[in-house]
Design an enzyme around this catalytic site. Structure first.
Site, PDB file in Angstrom:
ATOM      1  N   ASP A  75      35.380   4.478  38.360  1.00  0.00           N
ATOM      2  CA  ASP A  75      35.662   5.624  39.210  1.00  0.00           C
ATOM      3  C   ASP A  75      37.185   5.776  39.321  1.00  0.00           C
ATOM      4  OD1 ASP A  75      35.924   7.349  41.441  1.00  0.00           O
ATOM      5  OD2 ASP A  75      33.973   6.685  42.177  1.00  0.00           O
ATOM      6  N   HIS A 103      29.441   9.347  44.516  1.00  0.00           N
ATOM      7  CA  HIS A 103      30.117   8.772  43.339  1.00  0.00           C
ATOM      8  C   HIS A 103      29.124   7.942  42.538  1.00  0.00           C
ATOM      9  CE1 HIS A 103      34.489   9.434  44.631  1.00  0.00           C
ATOM     10  NE2 HIS A 103      33.724  10.099  45.467  1.00  0.00           N
TER      11      HIS A 103
END
Ligand code: UDP
Length: 449
Positions: free
Chosen positions: A124, A20
């Protein structure tokens, strides 16, 4: 700060998994040449790894407005951070990181000498609290999902799969899944994200991922790390189901003054039957429509699953239904030629300021009086107070969008001009604001006038 031109300040915040962080760091690097201030917030653990194994620090040194900021991931330093520990990571996210993130957002939102206040968050999409914090401080947030569009789309369809009885499943793993649009015919049970294999869906990780996925619709924008030629058909499915992220794009392709924008504000409730009357009226008026149906606005639950085909067909052709819209931006769009509104005062002022005539359907409180003024005194709209049958909706939409278009447009444009004059140099609203500032100063001991 450079001159007086405000410089955007973006906070980028990946979840603490390495993959990520990598893709969001690439995005940060792509944004640097735009000379934005960028604060990249990531875990201490990933920070150490980045310094040790990559040249990222040196690469970013050439961008003086880029800063790394670190935060704990909530796990002890010697934790292996393996996938089995995913529960602990989500747990820490809620119980420890949320408060720290909130504090950082508060501190970055304060103007500092060299750094402009925070103007946008790119978080995110699996961080469960980021949208709540952004909403609390009214900072626009863009959700970044680091997974493929196809797997995001499968996650997004989970509630539909549960409702259709396709989830949870037992037995034959090769049964085809029907409820993920665009994947009918080849997606099997075994191809769904692994969390779907659970016998029941009460687990905290599953719930957190699902909630974050559905929350995507609350963000102002959405980024996926993919490309059109790879996942084009799925990206189209996502766009058509998350249109509130794209409603101004939808407007871009409509002719000038051709769309009626429909929204009943942030709190009004609409019964299912009323909703259908509006829907029929809009469809039968033949006009293009952009309609905000807030998920919490329908009394008696969701829209009836048995929606007549006639409505669905026409909506596909001429309509766009969204859960929320950037209303002022929508009203300012040249494609918008009318506003079917509940006559909330903010909506009324925003419509006047944008020069858009109104069809009023007041619900409560001041709205009943506002709508009378809109129609009878200012003559910038029509009032369908206390009625909402499909015939009235159709007639009033036609009135505003066609029959009385010139007349109503003319008067609302005049008012829009007056509204602009009132806030300009020497205008009445500007003078009143100056007076207010003086009054507040005079109430503060020893403050210079
Ligand atoms: N609003 C928005 N997007 C939507 C619906 C509403 O931005 O999809 C905003 C709108 O621009 C207005 C406010 O929510 O500023 C609603 O305030 P208003 O006084 O019109 O109505 P209320 O929600 O208080 O009934």
């Amino acid at each position: 700060m450079e001159g007086k031109v405000p410089i955007p300040h973006v906070l980028i915040f990946p979840f603490s998994f390495q993959g990520h962080m990598n893709s969001m760091l690439k995005l940060a690097e792509l944004l640097c040449p735009a000379h934005f201030y960028i604060t990249f917030l990531y875990s201490d653990h990933n920070h150490k790894r980045l310094l040790r194994f990559t040249d990222a620090e040196a690469r970013f040194r050439r961008w003086p407005k880029f800063h790394f900021e670190t935060i704990t991931d909530g796990l002890p330093a010697d934790d292996p951070r393996s996938v089995e520990r995913i529960f602990e990571m989500f747990d820490a996210s809620e119980s420890i990181i949320r408060a720290l993130f909130r504090d950082l957002v508060i501190s970055l939102s304060r103007p500092q000498q060299e750094i402009p206040p925070l103007s946008c968050i790119i978080a995110d999409g699996i961080i469960p609290f980021a949208i709540d914090v952004a909403d609390e401080f009214k900072i626009p947030i863009i959700s970044f999902r680091t997974v493929s569009a196809c797997s995001f789309w499968a996650y997004f369809c989970i509630p539909k799969l549960i409702a259709a009885g396709e989830l949870p499943f037992q037995g034959d793993m090769d049964v085809l899944i029907k409820g993920v649009p665009g994947m009918e015919g080849f997606l099997r049970r075994r191809d769904l994200p692994s969390f779907c294999r659970a016998a029941e869906f009460n687990g905290p990780v599953f719930q957190s991922l699902l909630r974050s996925t559905l929350d995507t619709t609350r963000a102002s924008g959405f980024i996926l790390n993919s490309f059109e030629d790879l996942e084009g058909p799925i990206l189209s499915e996502i766009r058509s189901h998350l249109p509130n992220l794209n409603c101004t794009t939808w407007l871009d392709s409509r002719p000038s003054n051709s769309v009626v924008y429909v929204s009943f504000g942030s709190v009004a409730l609409v019964g299912r039957e009323t909703l259908l009357e509006f829907w029929y009226g809009l469809v039968r008026s033949g006009t293009h429509f952009l309609w905000v149906v807030r998920p919490d606005s329908i009394t008696g639950g969701e829209i009836d699953p048995e929606i007549p085909g006639e409505l669905l067909e026409a909506t596909k052709e001429r309509g766009c239904i969204v859960g929320w819209s950037p209303q002022e931006e929508v009203l300012a769009h040249p494609a918008v030629g009318g506003f079917l509104t509940h006559s909330g005062w903010n909506s009324t002022l925003e419509s006047i300021f944008a020069g858009v005539p109104m069809i009023c359907w007041p619900c409560l409180a001041d709205q009943q009086t506002n709508s009378r003024f809109v129609c009878e005194v200012w003559r910038v709209g029509v009032d369908m107070k206390d009625t909402c049958d499909r015939g009235t909706v159709e007639r009033m939409v036609r009135d505003v969008m066609k029959r009385r278009k010139e007349e109503l447009m003319g008067s609302v444009q005049k008012l829009a001009k007056l509204a602009r004059i009132s806030i300009g140099e020497g205008g009445s609203s500007r003078s009143n604001l100056d007076r207010l500032i003086q009054d507040i100063r005079s109430m503060t001991p020893s403050c210079p006038p």
